[in-house]
Motif scaffolding. Structure first.
Motif, PDB file in Angstrom:
ATOM      1  N   THR A  65       0.840  -1.156   0.008  1.00  0.00           N
ATOM      2  CA  THR A  65       0.030  -0.022   0.053  1.00  0.00           C
ATOM      3  C   THR A  65       0.826   1.279   0.082  1.00  0.00           C
ATOM      4  O   THR A  65       1.996   1.214   0.941  1.00  0.00           O
ATOM      5  N   ALA A  66       0.764   2.094  -0.876  1.00  0.00           N
ATOM      6  CA  ALA A  66       1.421   3.440  -0.932  1.00  0.00           C
ATOM      7  C   ALA A  66       1.098   4.227   0.285  1.00  0.00           C
ATOM      8  O   ALA A  66       0.014   4.170   0.794  1.00  0.00           O
ATOM      9  N   ALA A  67       2.401   5.008   0.638  1.00  0.00           N
ATOM     10  CA  ALA A  67       1.911   5.980   1.828  1.00  0.00           C
ATOM     11  C   ALA A  67       1.051   6.971   1.441  1.00  0.00           C
ATOM     12  O   ALA A  67       0.806   7.520   0.292  1.00  0.00           O
ATOM     13  N   HIS A  68       0.021   7.035   2.433  1.00  0.00           N
ATOM     14  CA  HIS A  68      -0.920   8.291   2.129  1.00  0.00           C
ATOM     15  C   HIS A  68      -0.732   9.343   3.240  1.00  0.00           C
ATOM     16  O   HIS A  68      -0.421   8.971   4.703  1.00  0.00           O
ATOM     17  N   GLY A  69      -0.679  10.553   2.987  1.00  0.00           N
ATOM     18  CA  GLY A  69      -0.545  11.722   4.135  1.00  0.00           C
ATOM     19  C   GLY A  69       0.954  11.960   4.448  1.00  0.00           C
ATOM     20  O   GLY A  69       1.839  11.196   4.077  1.00  0.00           O
ATOM     21  N   PRO A  94       7.256   7.721   1.432  1.00  0.00           N
ATOM     22  CA  PRO A  94       7.184   7.986   0.140  1.00  0.00           C
ATOM     23  C   PRO A  94       7.898   6.905  -0.916  1.00  0.00           C
ATOM     24  O   PRO A  94       7.348   6.550  -1.860  1.00  0.00           O
TER      25      PRO A  94
END
Length: 225
Positions: A65-69, A94
């Motif tokens: 899962t890509a980094a969010h926030g 990131p």
């Protein structure tokens, strides 16, 4: 810039659950670094035997899962307080790169794999891609008087680990010592506090099942995977 793995890490820990939250916490935990074919030559590690520690630059390959926030919730703060992603060591970043300092136990030459680096205290799971290794040098890398932000303000207490006598034969004595050190740092998510819940953690081909009550972790079963 395009980078490719130069090596892969091998460990008895085969899932994210149970991985030490920092390198060096489980100082006995063994692991090996096996180089990719272009680097399987003694010249690649010439002189490494004269160092005690090694920096690893690696990938959080199990995080799909890509980094969010721009903020995260560190386990050290109970998973409830947010800090900036760049003020943390969160695996959700990131670029998904990790940096770990590990102890060099020995460097072994294999007829088929070339130089194999045996280490202790890594916080990497089995199969982790490694992009670079660099020796740790005390004069530049050690800063014992440095401040450590929120880490200085939040104590992390180790658990007492109990293993029933009937389960003692499931692992060799040295494996139990390694495993108990990993378990003592509480693999559970920081917001879990159910004394009746049984958790499972894969270790060296077995599913280790345990529960936690107060400051004590009790192993309740060991099942082959």
């Amino acid at each position: 810039m395009i980078i490719e793995p130069i090596a892969f890490f091998h460990s008895p820990l085969t899932s994210k659950f149970g991985i030490p939250r920092q390198s060096g916490l489980a100082a006995r935990l063994p692991g090996t670094i096996v180089f990719e074919p272009p680097y399987r030559h003694a010249d690649a590690v010439r002189g490494l035997q004269d160092f005690d520690y090694l920096w690893l630059i690696w990938e959080f390959s199990a995080n799909r899962t890509a980094a969010h926030g721009l903020t995260v919730r560190p386990p050290r703060l109970g998973g409830n307080e947010r800090v900036g992603v760049f003020a943390s060591r969160s695996p959700f970043r990131p670029n998904g790169l990790g940096l770990s300092c590990v102890y060099i136990y020995k460097v072994e030459m294999s007829a088929t794999l070339g130089p194999v680096i045996h280490v202790r205290g890594a916080d990497l799971m089995d199969g982790t891609p490694i992009y670079d290794v660099k020796p740790y040098v005390t004069y530049a890398d050690s800063h014992p008087e440095a401040r450590s932000g929120f880490v200085d303000r939040s104590e992390w207490v180790q658990l007492e680990v109990q293993v029933p006598e009937e389960l003692s034969s499931c692992f060799a004595a040295d494996e139990w010592q390694e495993l108990k050190e990993v378990l003592s740092w509480d693999p559970r998510p920081p917001y879990h506090d159910d004394p009746d819940r049984i958790y499972g953690m894969p270790y060296a081909g077995r599913d280790v099942r345990f529960r936690v009550s107060g400051g004590r972790l009790t192993v309740v079963g060991v099942v082959p995977l």
